[in-house]
Design a protein around this motif. Structure first.
Motif, PDB file in Angstrom:
ATOM      1  N   ASP A   1      -4.567  -8.238  -3.747  1.00 53.56           N
ATOM      2  CA  ASP A   1      -3.534  -9.417  -3.609  1.00 53.56           C
ATOM      3  C   ASP A   1      -3.917 -10.640  -3.749  1.00 53.56           C
ATOM      4  OD1 ASP A   1      -1.647  -7.202  -4.038  1.00 53.56           O
ATOM      5  OD2 ASP A   1      -1.245  -7.019  -1.890  1.00 53.56           O
ATOM      6  N   LYS A   2      -5.265 -11.047  -2.870  1.00 57.13           N
ATOM      7  CA  LYS A   2      -5.577 -12.326  -2.996  1.00 57.13           C
ATOM      8  C   LYS A   2      -6.377 -12.712  -3.946  1.00 57.13           C
ATOM      9  CE  LYS A   2      -5.523 -12.189   2.416  1.00 57.13           C
ATOM     10  NZ  LYS A   2      -6.148 -12.220   3.514  1.00 57.13           N
ATOM     11  N   SER A   3      -6.743 -11.973  -4.883  1.00 52.95           N
ATOM     12  CA  SER A   3      -7.500 -12.009  -5.863  1.00 52.95           C
ATOM     13  C   SER A   3      -6.842 -12.624  -7.172  1.00 52.95           C
ATOM     14  CB  SER A   3      -8.447 -11.124  -6.568  1.00 52.95           C
ATOM     15  OG  SER A   3      -7.720 -10.005  -6.885  1.00 52.95           O
ATOM     16  N   ASN A   4      -7.719 -13.112  -8.365  1.00 56.06           N
ATOM     17  CA  ASN A   4      -6.840 -13.393  -9.581  1.00 56.06           C
ATOM     18  C   ASN A   4      -6.896 -12.440 -10.370  1.00 56.06           C
ATOM     19  OD1 ASN A   4      -9.414 -13.649  -9.979  1.00 56.06           O
ATOM     20  ND2 ASN A   4      -9.603 -15.678 -10.767  1.00 56.06           N
ATOM     21  N   VAL A   5      -7.105 -11.219 -10.008  1.00 57.65           N
ATOM     22  CA  VAL A   5      -7.216 -10.076 -10.999  1.00 57.65           C
ATOM     23  C   VAL A   5      -5.883  -9.561 -11.280  1.00 57.65           C
ATOM     24  CG1 VAL A   5      -8.039  -7.726 -11.251  1.00 57.65           C
ATOM     25  CG2 VAL A   5      -9.385  -9.362 -10.023  1.00 57.65           C
ATOM     26  N   PRO A   6      -5.515  -9.582 -12.589  1.00 62.17           N
ATOM     27  CA  PRO A   6      -4.172  -8.989 -12.742  1.00 62.17           C
ATOM     28  C   PRO A   6      -3.971  -7.696 -12.447  1.00 62.17           C
ATOM     29  CG  PRO A   6      -5.415 -10.138 -14.794  1.00 62.17           C
ATOM     30  CD  PRO A   6      -6.313 -10.005 -13.621  1.00 62.17           C
ATOM     31  N   HIS A   7      -2.796  -7.565 -11.789  1.00 59.88           N
ATOM     32  CA  HIS A   7      -2.534  -6.069 -11.349  1.00 59.88           C
ATOM     33  C   HIS A   7      -0.832  -5.969 -11.090  1.00 59.88           C
ATOM     34  CE1 HIS A   7      -2.836  -8.681  -7.577  1.00 59.88           C
ATOM     35  NE2 HIS A   7      -2.242  -7.577  -6.876  1.00 59.88           N
ATOM     36  N   ASN A   8      -0.112  -6.739 -11.605  1.00 58.72           N
ATOM     37  CA  ASN A   8       1.433  -6.645 -11.373  1.00 58.72           C
ATOM     38  C   ASN A   8       2.034  -5.442 -11.751  1.00 58.72           C
ATOM     39  OD1 ASN A   8       1.387  -9.462 -10.216  1.00 58.72           O
ATOM     40  ND2 ASN A   8       1.738 -10.556 -12.415  1.00 58.72           N
ATOM     41  N   ALA A   9       1.260  -4.801 -12.651  1.00 59.57           N
ATOM     42  CA  ALA A   9       1.615  -3.464 -13.322  1.00 59.57           C
ATOM     43  C   ALA A   9       1.668  -2.406 -12.324  1.00 59.57           C
ATOM     44  CB  ALA A   9       1.076  -3.300 -14.541  1.00 59.57           C
ATOM     45  N   TYR A  10       0.931  -2.264 -11.215  1.00 56.80           N
ATOM     46  CA  TYR A  10       0.748  -1.204 -10.353  1.00 56.80           C
ATOM     47  C   TYR A  10       0.459  -1.457  -9.016  1.00 56.80           C
ATOM     48  CZ  TYR A  10      -4.323  -2.581 -10.965  1.00 56.80           C
ATOM     49  OH  TYR A  10      -5.364  -3.263 -10.852  1.00 56.80           O
ATOM     50  N   ARG A  11       0.371  -0.418  -8.135  1.00 55.88           N
ATOM     51  CA  ARG A  11       0.075  -0.381  -6.778  1.00 55.88           C
ATOM     52  C   ARG A  11      -1.094   0.655  -6.875  1.00 55.88           C
ATOM     53  NH1 ARG A  11       1.088  -4.644  -3.913  1.00 55.88           N
ATOM     54  NH2 ARG A  11       0.936  -3.431  -1.892  1.00 55.88           N
ATOM     55  N   LEU A  12      -2.051   0.247  -5.959  1.00 56.94           N
ATOM     56  CA  LEU A  12      -3.213   1.040  -6.101  1.00 56.94           C
ATOM     57  C   LEU A  12      -2.856   2.443  -5.605  1.00 56.94           C
ATOM     58  CD1 LEU A  12      -6.482  -1.181  -4.792  1.00 56.94           C
ATOM     59  CD2 LEU A  12      -5.794  -0.160  -7.073  1.00 56.94           C
ATOM     60  N   LYS A  13      -2.229   2.565  -4.618  1.00 57.46           N
ATOM     61  CA  LYS A  13      -1.933   3.849  -3.968  1.00 57.46           C
ATOM     62  C   LYS A  13      -1.161   4.777  -4.925  1.00 57.46           C
ATOM     63  CE  LYS A  13       1.028   6.522  -0.711  1.00 57.46           C
ATOM     64  NZ  LYS A  13       0.060   7.627  -0.672  1.00 57.46           N
ATOM     65  N   GLU A  14      -0.339   4.175  -5.740  1.00 57.68           N
ATOM     66  CA  GLU A  14       0.370   4.850  -6.887  1.00 57.68           C
ATOM     67  C   GLU A  14      -0.525   5.242  -7.754  1.00 57.68           C
ATOM     68  OE1 GLU A  14       4.270   4.231  -9.660  1.00 57.68           O
ATOM     69  OE2 GLU A  14       3.343   2.521  -9.048  1.00 57.68           O
ATOM     70  N   VAL A  15      -1.391   4.493  -8.179  1.00 56.16           N
ATOM     71  CA  VAL A  15      -2.268   5.000  -9.475  1.00 56.16           C
ATOM     72  C   VAL A  15      -3.447   6.114  -8.777  1.00 56.16           C
ATOM     73  CG1 VAL A  15      -4.368   3.903 -10.523  1.00 56.16           C
ATOM     74  CG2 VAL A  15      -2.076   2.752 -10.392  1.00 56.16           C
ATOM     75  N   MET A  16      -3.954   5.710  -7.535  1.00 57.27           N
ATOM     76  CA  MET A  16      -4.923   6.638  -7.078  1.00 57.27           C
ATOM     77  C   MET A  16      -4.682   7.854  -6.612  1.00 57.27           C
ATOM     78  SD  MET A  16      -7.517   4.968  -7.852  1.00 57.27           S
ATOM     79  CE  MET A  16      -8.805   6.109  -7.434  1.00 57.27           C
ATOM     80  N   ASP A  17      -3.351   8.088  -6.201  1.00 63.61           N
ATOM     81  CA  ASP A  17      -2.831   9.286  -5.884  1.00 63.61           C
ATOM     82  C   ASP A  17      -2.697  10.311  -6.957  1.00 63.61           C
ATOM     83  OD1 ASP A  17      -2.610   8.628  -3.261  1.00 63.61           O
ATOM     84  OD2 ASP A  17      -0.446   8.509  -3.097  1.00 63.61           O
ATOM     85  N   THR A  18      -2.643   9.732  -8.231  1.00 63.98           N
ATOM     86  CA  THR A  18      -2.386  10.858  -9.504  1.00 63.98           C
ATOM     87  C   THR A  18      -3.798  11.425  -9.538  1.00 63.98           C
ATOM     88  OG1 THR A  18      -2.859   8.862 -11.131  1.00 63.98           O
ATOM     89  CG2 THR A  18      -0.558   9.493 -10.413  1.00 63.98           C
ATOM     90  N   TRP A  19      -4.787  10.571  -9.119  1.00 59.54           N
ATOM     91  CA  TRP A  19      -6.368  11.148  -9.325  1.00 59.54           C
ATOM     92  C   TRP A  19      -6.761  12.171  -8.236  1.00 59.54           C
ATOM     93  CZ3 TRP A  19      -8.092  10.719 -14.058  1.00 59.54           C
ATOM     94  CH2 TRP A  19      -7.720   9.881 -15.208  1.00 59.54           C
TER      95      TRP A  19
END
Length: 301
Positions: free
Chosen positions: A95-113
């Motif tokens: 969240d403090k970086s400039n890496v684009p990530h508005n489309a997801y939250r990490l927990k939501e993504v990683m829980d599927t894996w």
């Protein structure tokens, strides 16, 4: 030369895990009794974990991944922790970086894996007479199993290169195939181009193409320019093609034409994938005729 440690990990471990990750339990599993703990360490799930973390590293970049791990370790150095604690630490740094990530939250993504079994297949289809590519996902199901085992869907990070733009270095996801997506479309791909998805096999999934795209890839492998395709993707294509052939999703003629290029391959990484396949199929070669040849060869020497 470099030791190619990451490349070796992919062909020696990740591809091996994909081969055996069928009808296995998820990485994260609840235990209720002490004797259940040991049983959780005897299968391939703990070899699968580093492959999932490698995928995550490419999703959020090396810097965010490293700083997130440092934050996680400092925060929980004297306490127990859960996977959610790791995702929270990584999310805070992201969240403090400039890496684009508005489309997801990490927990939501990683829980599927980590909370679902097995892995997906991404199907890549060219829309006829257009520059559009259609991508869909499906739960990988082994041959002779019920196709409707479950309806697992994943957050799948997508990267790709094309014949016109064969850049295999940028492994930051340019598209996402989300659990609720029926399909997604990539436009602007030249009709005469091949497209290769999952650059450097950073994603934990297999990729199957329609016949026209497979044929373009096979044809391209016949020429010296095949080296423009990253060695890990050459290895991935061989490994995926074999497994789809074994599921009757691709025919053996296509596979044989594909591996025909190996006569000019000088990189050990694609060959490693081929040697693995030869190991999987070694029983095919155990025929009386071969034993006869072995005996005569021994007598001659």
């Amino acid at each position: 030369e470099e030791w190619q440690i990451i490349e070796y990990f992919v062909v020696n471990m990740q591809q091996e895990i994909l081969h055996y990750d069928i009808n296995k339990n998820p990485i994260t599993l609840e235990v209720n009794k002490p004797n259940e703990i040991e049983s959780r360490f005897i299968d391939s799930r703990h070899a699968k974990a580093p492959a999932i973390l490698r995928m995550l590293q490419h999703i959020i970049t090396n810097e965010v991944f490293r700083n997130g791990l440092i934050k996680y370790l400092h925060t929980h150095q004297f306490n127990s922790a859960t996977s959610d604690d790791l995702w929270n630490a990584l999310q805070a740094v992201l969240d403090k970086s400039n890496v684009p990530h508005n489309a997801y939250r990490l927990k939501e993504v990683m829980d599927t894996w980590i909370k679902q079994s097995n892995f997906p297949v991404v199907y890549v289809t060219r829309k006829k007479d257009t520059n559009e590519i259609i991508l869909t996902q499906e739960h990988f199901v082994p041959k002779n199993k019920n196709k409707n085992v479950n309806d697992n869907k994943w957050w799948i990070p997508l990267t790709f290169a094309t014949q016109t733009n064969p850049d295999f270095s940028n492994t930051f996801p340019t598209y996402w195939l989300k659990p609720h997506d029926q399909y997604i479309t990539i436009d602007g791909i030249n009709q005469n181009d091949w497209i290769i998805v999952n650059l450097q096999q950073t994603g934990y999934y297999r990729v199957n193409y329609d016949s026209s795209i497979w044929q373009k890839i096979v044809n391209y492998f016949k020429y010296d320019d095949y080296t423009r395709i990253h060695p890990l993707n050459r290895a991935q294509i061989i490994d995926d093609a074999y497994h789809f052939m074994m599921r009757n999703k691709r025919d053996i003629i296509m596979f044989l034409k594909l591996i025909g290029y190996l006569s000019q391959e000088i990189d050990c990484i694609p060959w490693y994938s081929m040697f693995k396949i030869l190991g999987f199929t070694e029983n095919i070669y155990k025929v009386p005729e071969n034993e006869h040849l072995k005996v005569n060869s021994h007598i001659i020497t």
